[in-house]
Scaffold this active site. Structure first.
Site, PDB file in Angstrom:
ATOM      1  N   ASN A 157       0.875  -1.181   0.000  1.00 26.24           N
ATOM      2  CA  ASN A 157       0.000   0.000   0.000  1.00 26.24           C
ATOM      3  C   ASN A 157       0.908   1.226   0.000  1.00 26.24           C
ATOM      4  O   ASN A 157       1.489   1.575   1.020  1.00 26.24           O
ATOM      5  CB  ASN A 157      -0.892  -0.020   1.264  1.00 26.24           C
ATOM      6  CG  ASN A 157      -1.706   1.252   1.400  1.00 26.24           C
ATOM      7  OD1 ASN A 157      -1.826   2.030   0.452  1.00 26.24           O
ATOM      8  ND2 ASN A 157      -2.272   1.470   2.585  1.00 26.24           N
ATOM      9  N   LYS A 214       0.120   4.219  -0.273  1.00 24.28           N
ATOM     10  CA  LYS A 214      -0.536   5.417   0.272  1.00 24.28           C
ATOM     11  C   LYS A 214      -0.291   6.604  -0.683  1.00 24.28           C
ATOM     12  O   LYS A 214      -0.243   6.401  -1.895  1.00 24.28           O
ATOM     13  CB  LYS A 214      -0.052   5.719   1.689  1.00 24.28           C
ATOM     14  CG  LYS A 214      -0.071   4.486   2.592  1.00 24.28           C
ATOM     15  CD  LYS A 214       0.059   4.822   4.030  1.00 24.28           C
ATOM     16  CE  LYS A 214       0.235   3.532   4.821  1.00 24.28           C
ATOM     17  NZ  LYS A 214      -0.065   3.677   6.222  1.00 24.28           N
ATOM     18  N   HIS A 242      -9.669   1.095   4.764  1.00 20.66           N
ATOM     19  CA  HIS A 242      -8.398   1.308   5.485  1.00 20.66           C
ATOM     20  C   HIS A 242      -8.647   2.276   6.644  1.00 20.66           C
ATOM     21  O   HIS A 242      -9.441   3.205   6.525  1.00 20.66           O
ATOM     22  CB  HIS A 242      -7.351   1.864   4.517  1.00 20.66           C
ATOM     23  CG  HIS A 242      -5.964   1.844   5.072  1.00 20.66           C
ATOM     24  ND1 HIS A 242      -5.512   2.784   5.968  1.00 20.66           N
ATOM     25  CD2 HIS A 242      -4.938   0.979   4.874  1.00 20.66           C
ATOM     26  CE1 HIS A 242      -4.249   2.497   6.290  1.00 20.66           C
ATOM     27  NE2 HIS A 242      -3.882   1.410   5.647  1.00 20.66           N
ATOM     28  N   GLU A 263      -7.009   4.694   7.674  1.00 18.76           N
ATOM     29  CA  GLU A 263      -6.788   6.106   7.333  1.00 18.76           C
ATOM     30  C   GLU A 263      -8.018   6.680   6.629  1.00 18.76           C
ATOM     31  O   GLU A 263      -8.351   7.855   6.800  1.00 18.76           O
ATOM     32  CB  GLU A 263      -5.514   6.242   6.478  1.00 18.76           C
ATOM     33  CG  GLU A 263      -4.269   6.070   7.328  1.00 18.76           C
ATOM     34  CD  GLU A 263      -3.054   5.546   6.593  1.00 18.76           C
ATOM     35  OE1 GLU A 263      -3.007   5.593   5.355  1.00 18.76           O
ATOM     36  OE2 GLU A 263      -2.127   5.062   7.290  1.00 18.76           O
ATOM     37  N   GLU A 306      -5.766  -5.148  10.429  1.00 17.47           N
ATOM     38  CA  GLU A 306      -4.801  -4.066  10.613  1.00 17.47           C
ATOM     39  C   GLU A 306      -5.112  -3.338  11.917  1.00 17.47           C
ATOM     40  O   GLU A 306      -5.919  -2.394  11.928  1.00 17.47           O
ATOM     41  CB  GLU A 306      -4.894  -3.083   9.449  1.00 17.47           C
ATOM     42  CG  GLU A 306      -4.504  -3.659   8.114  1.00 17.47           C
ATOM     43  CD  GLU A 306      -3.806  -2.617   7.264  1.00 17.47           C
ATOM     44  OE1 GLU A 306      -2.653  -2.865   6.886  1.00 17.47           O
ATOM     45  OE2 GLU A 306      -4.382  -1.549   7.024  1.00 17.47           O
ATOM     46  N   GLY A 335       1.986   2.066  10.728  1.00 16.60           N
ATOM     47  CA  GLY A 335       2.946   3.162  10.623  1.00 16.60           C
ATOM     48  C   GLY A 335       3.608   3.532  11.943  1.00 16.60           C
ATOM     49  O   GLY A 335       4.291   4.542  12.037  1.00 16.60           O
ATOM     50  N   SER A 385       3.067  -2.368  10.398  1.00 15.12           N
ATOM     51  CA  SER A 385       4.519  -2.382  10.643  1.00 15.12           C
ATOM     52  C   SER A 385       5.173  -3.725  10.330  1.00 15.12           C
ATOM     53  O   SER A 385       6.074  -4.165  11.052  1.00 15.12           O
ATOM     54  CB  SER A 385       4.830  -1.936  12.076  1.00 15.12           C
ATOM     55  OG  SER A 385       4.365  -0.613  12.278  1.00 15.12           O
ATOM     56  N   GLY A 423       4.649   1.258   4.819  1.00 14.45           N
ATOM     57  CA  GLY A 423       5.979   1.875   4.703  1.00 14.45           C
ATOM     58  C   GLY A 423       7.002   1.001   3.996  1.00 14.45           C
ATOM     59  O   GLY A 423       7.719   1.475   3.109  1.00 14.45           O
TER      60      GLY A 423
HETATM   61  C1  PEP Z   1      -0.935   0.104   5.900  1.00 18.42           C
HETATM   62  O1  PEP Z   1      -0.886   1.241   5.482  1.00 18.42           O
HETATM   63  O2  PEP Z   1      -1.869  -0.628   5.571  1.00 18.42           O
HETATM   64  C2  PEP Z   1       0.136  -0.380   6.768  1.00 18.42           C
HETATM   65  C3  PEP Z   1       0.043  -1.578   7.277  1.00 18.42           C
HETATM   66  O3  PEP Z   1       1.181   0.477   7.005  1.00 18.42           O
HETATM   67  P1  PEP Z   1       2.592   0.111   7.706  1.00 18.42           P
HETATM   68  O4  PEP Z   1       3.069  -1.169   7.122  1.00 18.42           O
HETATM   69  O5  PEP Z   1       3.467   1.263   7.394  1.00 18.42           O
HETATM   70  O6  PEP Z   1       2.316  -0.032   9.166  1.00 18.42           O
END
Ligand code: PEP
Length: 276
Positions: free
Chosen positions: A20, A22, A106, A108, A183, A189, A228, A250
């Protein structure tokens, strides 16, 4: 279902790794990253790989990824087919650009753009109508976890989607290999990954929730973990029995890290699972 005895205890689902991106990237950096991934992942035949890129770069993703083993997808879709919805992207626009997957719900989107369980369910419906494989995200905040509400929250998010699907839509979602992503919001993040046991416990809960609707479907649905994930922790997470890969934020912007995570998914599949 009667599995052959040699398969009992083995994972039957093919691992899936989804990047992803983003709101990151530009034409030049995307090209570098995708070309590195095309090369790096070309020998990984045992799992599935997807990058979900910002909408303006879907055409570029298509040009570079067509005829490779990396699929591309959107990061959201509007629930309406078309119309006066400035800034929105319709499901058919994604399929027009060759997308096969789309991330939905998601955290976000839920937290920053006020999406909720009802709109997530409507977007899920729009995605499957257009033939896109939905990757529906669910997960609790840290306050909800601390209050012991993880399962209540995840159940509400799951049920909103499952209840909105009639039998025909449920069958279509299964045909499209719908995916759920657990998630935990506190892990996204933040550098704080759920422990393999925490992830497994919620993944198992999600699978049971789907089994209330259809047990056979539940055994087939891929449930991926996000929050993460890095090369260093991918293996301990992906080996859990109900974790079928990862949704990577990320680390998906770093070619070496993403390739290493995909390699874990690929080699675990080769050693413990049935390859398609
Ligand atoms: C995400 O944006 O779905 C995500 C899991 O981000 P990260 O891996 O950065 O925690």
């Amino acid at each position: 279902m009667n599995w052959p005895t040699e398969l009992i205890g083995q994972k039957m689902r093919r691992n899936l790794v989804v990047g992803n991106w983003k709101m990151h990237g530009n034409m030049q950096s995307n090209q570098l990253l995708l070309n590195r991934l095309i090369k790096g992942l070309s020998g990984f035949k045992n799992a599935d790989y997807v990058v979900c890129v910002p909408s303006p770069y879907l055409f570029q993703a298509r040009l570079l990824l067509e005829n490779t083993n990396i699929a591309w997808g959107g990061q959201n879709v509007n629930q309406h087919e078309q119309g006066a919805f400035t800034g929105a992207v319709a499901a058919n626009m994604l399929t027009d650009l060759g997308c096969t997957y789309v991330i939905l719900g998601h955290s976000e989107r839920r937290n920053l753009f006020y999406e909720n369980n009802l709109t997530a369910a409507a977007r899920f419906d729009a995605a499957i109508k257009a033939g896109l494989t939905p990757i529906m995200c669910v997960g609790e905040t840290v306050a909800e976890r601390d209050a012991g509400l993880t399962e209540v929250i995840v159940a509400g998010q799951m049920d909103a989607v499952l209840a909105s699907l009639g039998d025909k839509e449920f069958a279509k979602a299964m045909e499209l290999n719908m995916v759920f992503a657990y998630e935990p919001v506190w892990a996204i993040g933040s550098g704080k990954t759920a422990s393999p046991e925490q992830a497994q416990s919620v993944h198992q809960f999600i699978r049971h929730r789907i089994a209330r609707r259809n047990a056979e479907a539940a055994s087939k649905v891929r449930i991926i973990y996000g929050g993460s994930v890095k090369a260093a922790n991918a293996e301990e997470l992906f080996t859990m029995p109900d974790v079928d890969g990862g949704l990577i934020g990320g680390a998906s912007l770093n070619a070496d890290e993403f390739e290493a995570i995909c390699q874990v998914a690929n080699s675990l599949q080769a050693s413990t699972c049935l390859a398609e």
